[in-house]
Design a protein around this motif. Structure first.
Motif, PDB file in Angstrom:
ATOM      1  N   UNK A 205       0.903  -1.158  -0.057  1.00  0.00           N
ATOM      2  CA  UNK A 205       0.134  -0.036  -0.059  1.00  0.00           C
ATOM      3  C   UNK A 205       1.103   1.240   0.031  1.00  0.00           C
ATOM      4  N   UNK A 206       2.026   1.273   0.866  1.00  0.00           N
ATOM      5  CA  UNK A 206       2.623   2.367   0.734  1.00  0.00           C
ATOM      6  C   UNK A 206       3.675   2.546  -0.456  1.00  0.00           C
ATOM      7  N   UNK A 207       4.318   1.252  -0.699  1.00  0.00           N
ATOM      8  CA  UNK A 207       5.130   1.124  -1.829  1.00  0.00           C
ATOM      9  C   UNK A 207       4.674   1.767  -3.159  1.00  0.00           C
ATOM     10  N   UNK A 208       3.299   1.350  -3.443  1.00  0.00           N
ATOM     11  CA  UNK A 208       2.962   1.723  -4.801  1.00  0.00           C
ATOM     12  C   UNK A 208       2.752   3.217  -4.851  1.00  0.00           C
ATOM     13  N   UNK A 209       2.139   3.724  -3.833  1.00  0.00           N
ATOM     14  CA  UNK A 209       1.872   5.162  -3.522  1.00  0.00           C
ATOM     15  C   UNK A 209       3.209   6.100  -3.846  1.00  0.00           C
ATOM     16  N   UNK A 210       4.135   5.774  -3.008  1.00  0.00           N
ATOM     17  CA  UNK A 210       5.568   6.350  -2.962  1.00  0.00           C
ATOM     18  C   UNK A 210       6.086   6.065  -4.263  1.00  0.00           C
ATOM     19  N   UNK A 211       5.934   4.742  -4.942  1.00  0.00           N
ATOM     20  CA  UNK A 211       6.673   4.642  -6.185  1.00  0.00           C
ATOM     21  C   UNK A 211       6.325   5.561  -7.248  1.00  0.00           C
ATOM     22  N   UNK A 212       4.940   5.780  -7.428  1.00  0.00           N
ATOM     23  CA  UNK A 212       4.052   6.528  -8.399  1.00  0.00           C
ATOM     24  C   UNK A 212       4.529   7.841  -8.129  1.00  0.00           C
ATOM     25  N   UNK A 213       4.760   8.431  -6.899  1.00  0.00           N
ATOM     26  CA  UNK A 213       5.245   9.761  -6.458  1.00  0.00           C
ATOM     27  C   UNK A 213       6.485   9.925  -7.096  1.00  0.00           C
ATOM     28  N   UNK A 214       7.424   8.901  -6.725  1.00  0.00           N
ATOM     29  CA  UNK A 214       8.998   9.266  -7.160  1.00  0.00           C
ATOM     30  C   UNK A 214       9.114   9.189  -8.677  1.00  0.00           C
ATOM     31  N   UNK A 215       8.107   8.326  -9.402  1.00  0.00           N
ATOM     32  CA  UNK A 215       8.171   8.307 -10.946  1.00  0.00           C
ATOM     33  C   UNK A 215       7.824   9.492 -11.573  1.00  0.00           C
ATOM     34  N   UNK A 216       7.066  10.174 -10.922  1.00  0.00           N
ATOM     35  CA  UNK A 216       6.834  11.766 -11.342  1.00  0.00           C
ATOM     36  C   UNK A 216       7.759  12.745 -11.308  1.00  0.00           C
ATOM     37  N   UNK A 217       8.733  12.251 -10.551  1.00  0.00           N
ATOM     38  CA  UNK A 217       9.991  13.301 -10.234  1.00  0.00           C
ATOM     39  C   UNK A 217      11.269  13.121 -11.360  1.00  0.00           C
ATOM     40  N   UNK A 218      11.376  14.276 -12.030  1.00  0.00           N
ATOM     41  CA  UNK A 218      12.419  13.843 -13.022  1.00  0.00           C
ATOM     42  C   UNK A 218      13.775  13.753 -12.582  1.00  0.00           C
TER      43      UNK A 218
ATOM     44  N   UNK B 152       8.086  17.232  -3.384  1.00  0.00           N
ATOM     45  CA  UNK B 152       7.447  16.658  -4.491  1.00  0.00           C
ATOM     46  C   UNK B 152       6.648  15.365  -4.052  1.00  0.00           C
ATOM     47  N   UNK B 153       7.282  14.563  -3.358  1.00  0.00           N
ATOM     48  CA  UNK B 153       6.596  13.179  -3.098  1.00  0.00           C
ATOM     49  C   UNK B 153       5.649  13.067  -1.919  1.00  0.00           C
ATOM     50  N   UNK B 154       5.849  14.328  -1.072  1.00  0.00           N
ATOM     51  CA  UNK B 154       4.943  14.480  -0.075  1.00  0.00           C
ATOM     52  C   UNK B 154       3.429  14.071  -0.412  1.00  0.00           C
ATOM     53  N   UNK B 155       2.763  14.149  -1.016  1.00  0.00           N
ATOM     54  CA  UNK B 155       1.319  13.804  -1.536  1.00  0.00           C
ATOM     55  C   UNK B 155       1.302  12.160  -1.590  1.00  0.00           C
ATOM     56  N   UNK B 156       2.228  11.567  -2.081  1.00  0.00           N
ATOM     57  CA  UNK B 156       2.418  10.106  -2.652  1.00  0.00           C
ATOM     58  C   UNK B 156       2.556   9.527  -1.281  1.00  0.00           C
ATOM     59  N   UNK B 157       3.479  10.049  -0.322  1.00  0.00           N
ATOM     60  CA  UNK B 157       3.915   9.531   0.933  1.00  0.00           C
ATOM     61  C   UNK B 157       2.770   9.685   1.873  1.00  0.00           C
ATOM     62  N   UNK B 158       2.149  10.837   1.888  1.00  0.00           N
ATOM     63  CA  UNK B 158       0.897  10.924   2.711  1.00  0.00           C
ATOM     64  C   UNK B 158      -0.167   9.987   2.122  1.00  0.00           C
ATOM     65  N   UNK B 159      -0.499   9.843   1.019  1.00  0.00           N
ATOM     66  CA  UNK B 159      -1.521   8.800   0.604  1.00  0.00           C
ATOM     67  C   UNK B 159      -1.233   7.472   0.998  1.00  0.00           C
TER      68      UNK B 159
END
Length: 493
Positions: free
Chosen positions: A378-391, A416-423
């Motif tokens: 649950x955490x990995x998918x959200x964090x991974x998606x957020x990091x993937x959006x950071x060039x 930049x990844x805070x929303x994904x980490x929070x999610x």
């Protein structure tokens, strides 16, 4: 790698048990008619639920984010709200008012209504983050709205749809409470029955081994479909909202569909709870017990969310920024524990703690370790998606300006990844606050949560007594669910 090794403890436990009983006996335990029936039920339900959630979640996200559907902000919150209702509470809501929810169709209805937000949220966030210029360019080249959606928008949604569907699949492989209440036999319910009824550890562990194989197949399929494409880009595109598609004559049907999903997924379980709270002859409100179990539930869920998210960060970072066989193996290994029933994870940790680190047996730390193993995806998918959006080029720019190491992470990456980490943290909190089987086995003596108290009452068919605990679970999960709507961004009205 430390995180991956901890997450692999249940897998090592299952494999080691298979070796200890001998391959011949293990094969005989697997090749049985009953196992074939369980395999058919599990695969059929998992595949159907993943497809239904992908379709329903994507369609709902598109209606909310890309059309002029009236009240889009309200619908966004309501479509996310079923995450606050555990799947076994949704099942409780349906079976306590009707006996017609049964078989594969009834189970599919309940689990789809419980899990579709896992696809809806990432797809809605992805739609909101797309640069409108991409679609405008497609229109200028002669593509109509539907061809633009299929050829331009859908490929950009692939990570969100696949990631959300993967979460649905691996969570359903381990679902116990809802399916047990619906009397739909799968590997998870059979494993629980073997352990708690006949104490047949050999058969139960072999069934868990089949679940591991199913999980591996699911992960391999998702990795294959995901491919090696990169989706990060520099900048957020043109700073303007996308022009919503006018529904026209389809406005009323769209409202009926969205309202129907909300009523079935949220209205039925909440309405059932209200009924039993108001009219149940056995309904009681033991305020002391309710307050104590609620405090214990919140504390354990918060600790579990913080620890799990911290463990997910290095795994997600490696899988995105340093792709390779080792990093992919580390990321994939974190999903295995979530596909195993909580009772298997718990028994693996009990075995390890008793034989190797006995002082941690029956401690809160061991229970938190189980939460980490089960909810890392649950955490990995959200964090991974957020990091993937950071060039990655932003790291180089920061380095060129003198920011190194922790400074780059703190000033550039984390904001930049805070929303994904929070999610991700909110998703783990929701799961930990409603976890049942592992908590029953691993919680220290005298420790009770809302989920375990609820299950104790439901097991005795005491719906009135169970309703207050279910209601408190929903109230506790509601703020975390609302945080998910904030983390994924607000929809325009």
């Amino acid at each position: 790698m430390i995180v991956a090794l901890v997450a692999a403890i249940p897998l090592v436990f299952v494999a080691g048990y298979a070796v200890s009983v001998g391959w011949d006996q293990a094969w005989q335990l697997i090749v049985r008619p009953r196992v074939g029936e369980l395999l058919r039920n599990t695969v059929e339900l998992t595949a159907a639920c993943m497809a239904a959630c992908a379709l329903l979640g994507t369609a709902a996200a598109w209606l909310v984010e890309r059309t002029d559907l009236p009240g889009r902000r309200v619908w966004h919150v309501l479509l996310t709200a079923p995450l606050a209702v555990p799947a076994f509470v949704t099942a409780f809501g349906w079976i306590s008012i009707t006996g017609d929810v049964e078989g594969v169709s009834g189970a599919l209805l309940v689990v789809t209504l419980a899990y579709y937000p896992l696809v809806y949220l990432p797809v809605a966030a992805a739609l909101r983050g797309l640069d409108p210029a991409l679609e405008e360019t497609a229109h200028s080249l002669g593509l109509g709205p539907w061809r633009t959606f299929i050829r331009v928008v859908v490929p950009q949604l692939r990570p969100a749809v696949l990631g959300g569907s993967l979460l649905v699949g691996i969570h359903l492989l381990a679902e116990f409470g809802a399916l047990q209440m619906l009397r739909f036999p799968t590997f998870t319910t059979a494993i629980y029955d073997q352990y708690r009824s006949s104490y047949d550890a050999d058969s139960a562990t072999m069934l868990a081994g089949v679940l591991v194989v199913l999980c591996a197949a699911l992960l391999a399929a998702e990795l294959r479909l995901r491919g090696q494409r990169r989706y990060a880009r520099v900048g957020g595109g043109t700073p303007r909202a996308t022009r919503p598609l006018r529904l026209g004559l389809f406005t009323a049907p769209a409202l009926v569909v969205v309202a129907g999903v909300v009523v079935l997924g949220l209205g039925v379980p909440l309405g059932s709870l209200v009924y039993w709270l108001a009219a149940g002859t056995s309904t009681v409100f033991p305020l002391g017990t309710l307050a104590l179990t609620a405090g214990t539930t919140i504390g354990l869920a918060l600790l579990g969310a913080l620890l799990t998210t911290a463990c997910a960060l290095p795994v997600a970072w490696l899988s995105v920024r340093h792709r390779g066989r080792l990093s992919s193996l580390a990321e994939r290994s974190t999903y295995v524990g979530n596909a195993l029933p909580g009772i298997v994870v718990a028994l693996a940790l009990i075995t390890v703690s008793v034989r190797l680190v006995q002082p941690v047996y029956q401690t809160t730390g061991l229970l938190l370790a189980a939460y980490v193993i089960m909810f890392l995806p649950r955490a990995t998918v959200s964090v991974r998606a957020a990091i993937a959006q950071v060039p990655p080029v932003l790291d180089d720019v920061a380095h060129s300006l003198g920011a190194r190491g922790a400074a780059t992470v703190g000033r550039v990456i984390l904001p930049l990844i805070a929303p994904g980490v929070g999610a991700g943290a909110a998703l783990v909190f929701l799961a930990a606050a409603t976890e049942l089987t592992a908590t029953l086995l691993l919680s220290p003596t005298g420790t009770h949560t809302l989920a375990t108290q609820f299950w104790s009452s439901v097991r005795d068919v005491d719906y009135g007594a169970a309703a207050p605990y279910a209601g408190l679970m929903v109230l506790i999960a509601a703020p975390a669910t609302y945080l998910l709507t904030i983390a994924s961004g607000r929809s325009d009205t």
